[in-house]
Design a protein around this motif. Structure first.
Motif, PDB file in Angstrom:
ATOM      1  N   PHE A 193     -18.692  21.850  62.997  1.00 49.04           N
ATOM      2  CA  PHE A 193     -18.125  22.893  63.839  1.00 49.04           C
ATOM      3  C   PHE A 193     -18.454  22.644  65.300  1.00 49.04           C
ATOM      4  CE2 PHE A 193     -16.331  26.787  64.884  1.00 49.04           C
ATOM      5  CZ  PHE A 193     -17.166  27.475  65.717  1.00 49.04           C
ATOM      6  N   GLN A 241     -25.426  21.475  52.822  1.00 50.25           N
ATOM      7  CA  GLN A 241     -24.042  21.869  53.093  1.00 50.25           C
ATOM      8  C   GLN A 241     -23.962  22.671  54.381  1.00 50.25           C
ATOM      9  OE1 GLN A 241     -21.835  20.599  51.388  1.00 50.25           O
ATOM     10  NE2 GLN A 241     -20.119  21.641  52.322  1.00 50.25           N
ATOM     11  N   ARG A 275     -10.284  19.010  55.249  1.00 49.41           N
ATOM     12  CA  ARG A 275     -10.376  19.918  56.387  1.00 49.41           C
ATOM     13  C   ARG A 275      -9.193  19.677  57.318  1.00 49.41           C
ATOM     14  NH1 ARG A 275     -16.214  21.206  56.400  1.00 49.41           N
ATOM     15  NH2 ARG A 275     -17.059  19.817  54.871  1.00 49.41           N
ATOM     16  N   TYR A 334      -9.375  20.932  61.131  1.00 47.90           N
ATOM     17  CA  TYR A 334     -10.134  20.102  62.054  1.00 47.90           C
ATOM     18  C   TYR A 334      -9.360  18.846  62.407  1.00 47.90           C
ATOM     19  CZ  TYR A 334     -14.164  23.063  61.115  1.00 47.90           C
ATOM     20  OH  TYR A 334     -15.032  24.108  61.007  1.00 47.90           O
ATOM     21  N   SER A 353     -24.427  20.497  57.535  1.00 47.52           N
ATOM     22  CA  SER A 353     -23.258  19.650  57.744  1.00 47.52           C
ATOM     23  C   SER A 353     -22.107  20.455  58.342  1.00 47.52           C
ATOM     24  CB  SER A 353     -22.903  19.011  56.411  1.00 47.52           C
ATOM     25  OG  SER A 353     -21.587  18.640  56.372  1.00 47.52           O
ATOM     26  N   SER A 354     -21.888  21.695  57.854  1.00 45.59           N
ATOM     27  CA  SER A 354     -20.785  22.481  58.428  1.00 45.59           C
ATOM     28  C   SER A 354     -21.053  22.858  59.870  1.00 45.59           C
ATOM     29  CB  SER A 354     -20.537  23.780  57.668  1.00 45.59           C
ATOM     30  OG  SER A 354     -21.055  23.734  56.431  1.00 45.59           O
TER      31      SER A 354
END
Lengths: 112, 142, 495
Positions: free
Chosen positions: C276, C268, C403, C406, C271-272
């Motif tokens: 970003f 996780q 999200r 984004y 992936s973030s």
């Protein structure tokens, strides 16, 4: 364990040299130190406790050898480092001819 | 260069070349192999250039011939790899009779690959050195 | 059987060109163009093979995989091979005429073939250190190609690019060394098997950070993008197209995705971070591009921004997001190469890159102007061109995973891209013809052929997406979604 830590310290010294020195040739030397540090780390990984050099000879039995694979990898990596150093030094010589200085703070025509 | 350097160079250049060839040919028996031997062979020519100047060294091995030998070394390596297709796979060791271990004529294609790499690395390193020495800037006088 | 041909043919062409190119005049052109044509045909054939067999493994030298090096052809590799060889075919045709302005054309073709051999090798290899060696081959060839004209600014750009690229390669080698000491194997499939059994903490987070830094610099993600706006404009135009179109994708995005999805496993946190970095690249790239007046430097900043889109799509991890990311990767190769080839045509005719100098080129150079219009509409995301569909898929993927911030950033970046390219069109092509450019002619035939070919693919990508492109991409998406099952597929295909 301390040998690996010293390899990292050598890597950081080379990285400091690339980042903070102003002469182009010193930057190239810093790049050389970074490459040597990574090669040294790669060879040290192959060490086995009480290992001997991994060379077979006629009539001698070697029971425990160090790992020979990282040594082959380091040979390739040294050749790659040689090629990069030769190319960057040739570029640096031509930069001196065009700009007249080795100081990287004054080689800044590309901006923005 | 002084007389002492020139005399010693005349004595040792041939020995360095011979030592390099020894390391290349025994690459499958003792440490060394193509790259280390190629570097030593290139060093013998560079030694000649450092002691006597570039005209003498370039008469022994001109830059055009070094470039041709470099390409030939690479093509020889690629064709050894392609010949392995005879045995079914790329880079296959296609010698039927692999010889007894620890003798000079053994281990299949490895000595041939060493020779090809020695040609490429030796000629290439000498060509790099010659290119850096012969670089004429715009401001240098003739 | 034909997997090693992807590496043998460009290497053989490079060495033959360097041997014979000085003496015989026509050999470099003929050899290079025939080599890229054969590679394009082989990569289309590889797609047919992958549809039938799913995963093909070639054992180099006959040695069985954990001991020997293997070459793996699966859906993702076939997709990348088609992308790389398609763009390089058009670039090789284009450079027949464009490189007449430079001396020593055979040296250019040797380096181009070496770079192509390196990129093909990265795509098909199944061994981690082999990937590093091919990465270095491609990188060193590109450092030399950026400095090809040996003007002062090109040398400075190449020096910066070479130092930063070498530091990134050292980070990658350090990561590979640590992985080897942790798992004692270098084969990617074997390493995936061993890593699923060992614990997830330990050196894995450190190795992930090292790989993110190293491959992120090669892909020009935002903290590491500083070399790209200097290196890509300084190269000759066909090399800018190759660098921006395929090199940053193969060396950066493909290698990162292969290692993170199939070997290390995406957690996780990783992936973030990837998402970003993608969003930050999107926004910063397009903001910096708005202020540029140099045609090629503007295109280089847009490369940073669009790679942000690709990384955002791939980092989402859902099948729809990965589909959008991979489709945008293919589209960006096509339309960014077309844009750089157009700028090369403008430089060939006018000898200047400054947007404020040129105007009204539409009347004198119709082919260049129309293909530029097609490419600008693609990159800005206007239907029915291919850029619209891929950006839509990425934005829908963001909304699917919740999200929304984004997704809003992606829409904003797309609007700013549209504004930036409207500026290019207005200043360069529309408007009244400047008196200086009364006598310019259209560019020669080979250059026109490449530009028209790429424009046709842009339009086909938009219209034919469901019948032709979706099956083509679905195989690649399946490989990435399978994650570490890649190892099972490889070992099943070896027997």
């Amino acid at each position: 364990m301390s040998a690996y830590l010293l390899c990292f310290i050598l890597f950081c010294i080379g990285l400091y040299c690339i980042l903070r020195k102003r002469n182009i040739i010193k930057i190239v030397i810093g790049l050389g130190i970074v490459e040597y540090a990574v090669n040294l780390f790669l060879v040290l990984i192959g060490y086995r406790w009480r290992g001997r050099a991994p060379i077979l000879a006629k009539g001698r039995e070697i029971l425990n050898m160090v790992d020979p694979l990282p040594q082959a990898l380091v040979l390739t990596s040294i050749v790659i480092g040689l090629a990069i150093t030769a190319l960057i030094v040739a570029i640096a010589m031509r930069i001196y001819e065009k700009y007249g200085t080795f100081d990287i703070t004054r080689i800044r025509r590309l901006k923005g | 260069m002084t007389l002492i350097v020139k005399t010693i160079t005349r004595l040792t250049v041939g020995l360095i070349l011979l030592y390099g060839i020894y390391i290349v040919l025994h690459g499958h028996i003792s440490p060394g192999g193509g790259f280390a031997g190629g570097v030593i062979i290139a060093l013998s020519f560079i030694h000649l250039m450092l002691a006597f100047g570039k005209e003498t060294a370039l008469k022994k091995l001109s830059e055009a011939r070094a470039s041709v030998m470099e390409s030939l070394g690479a093509i020889m390596f690629l064709s050894i790899a392609l010949l392995g297709l005879l045995g079914g796979y790329f880079f296959f060791n296609f010698f039927i009779h692999k010889g007894r271990p620890f003798t000079l004529f053994s281990a299949g294609i490895i000595p041939l690959c060493n020779i090809a790499i020695c040609l490429k690395v030796g000629a290439g390193l000498f060509a790099i050195f010659v290119a850096l020495v012969l670089f004429k800037g715009a401001k240098e006088t003739e | 059987m034909m997997l090693p041909l992807f590496v043998i043919i460009p290497l053989g062409a490079a060495f033959l060109i360097s041997l014979l190119g000085k003496k015989i005049e026509k050999i470099p052109d003929v050899l290079a163009n025939s080599a890229t044509l054969i590679l394009l045909a082989l990569s289309l054939h590889s797609f047919v093979l992958v549809k039938a067999y799913k995963t093909l493994v070639y054992k180099v030298g006959g040695w069985i995989p954990p001991i020997g090096i293997c070459m793996v052809l699966d859906g993702l590799a076939s997709f990348m091979l088609i992308t790389v060889n398609l763009v390089s075919f058009f670039v090789a045709v284009y450079s027949v005429n464009y490189m007449r302005r430079y001396t020593d054309k055979w040296k250019f073709y040797t380096l181009l073939m070496l770079m192509l051999a390196g990129m093909n090798g990265i795509i098909i290899t199944g061994d981690l250190f082999n990937l590093f060696v091919f990465l270095e081959i491609a990188s060193i060839a590109s450092y030399a190609l950026v400095a090809f004209g040996t003007e002062a600014e090109e040398l400075e750009a190449s020096f910066k690019y070479a130092i930063m690229g070498s530091v990134a390669s050292s980070f990658i080698l350090l990561g590979i060394a640590m992985l080897y000491s942790y798992t004692s194997t270098l084969n990617m499939a074997d390493m995936a098997n061993i890593l699923t059994q060992k614990s997830q903490t330990g050196i894995l987070p450190f190795v992930s950070v090292l790989f993110l830094m190293g491959f992120g610099l090669k892909a020009a993600l935002v903290p590491f993008h500083a070399w790209l706006p200097d290196a890509h404009p300084s190269a000759p135009a066909p090399i800018s197209a190759m660098l921006s179109g395929v090199l940053i994708k193969v060396l950066g995005v493909y290698a990162m995705m292969r290692i993170f999805f199939n070997v290390l496993g995406v957690s996780q946190a990783v992936s973030s971070i990837i998402i970003f970095l993608g969003v930050v690249s999107m926004l910063i790239g397009v903001f910096l591009a708005l202020a540029q007046w140099d045609f090629k430097r503007l295109l280089a900043y847009h490369s940073v921004s669009q790679i942000g889109y690709v990384i955002l799509g791939l980092g989402l991890g859902t099948p729809f997001g990965i589909l959008g990311g991979l489709f945008h990767l293919f589209n960006h190769s096509v339309f960014k190469s077309l844009l750089f080839l157009n700028s090369g045509a403008v430089v060939y005719a006018l000898h200047t890159r400054d947007l404020q100098d040129m105007s009204g080129l539409r009347q004198r150079m119709p082919v260049t102007a129309n293909t530029n219009l097609v490419a600008s509409m693609s990159i800005a995301g206007i239907p029915p061109f291919n850029g619209f569909w891929s950006k839509l898929m990425i934005i829908l993927g963001c909304i699917q995973t919740g999200r929304f911030g984004y997704a809003l950033c992606a829409v904003a970046a797309s609007l700013l891209t549209l504004a930036s390219f409207m500026k290019v069109q207005k200043y360069a092509f529309f408007g009244k013809l400047n008196e200086k450019w009364e006598t310019v002619k259209e560019v020669p035939l080979a250059m026109r052929f490449s530009m028209i070919g790429l424009a046709v693919i842009c339009m086909a990508g938009g219209i034919l997406i469901l019948p032709v492109f979706k099956p083509f991409l679905q195989l690649a998406v399946d490989v990435l979604m399978a994650g570490r099952e890649y190892a099972q597929a490889v070992f099943a295909a070896v027997r």
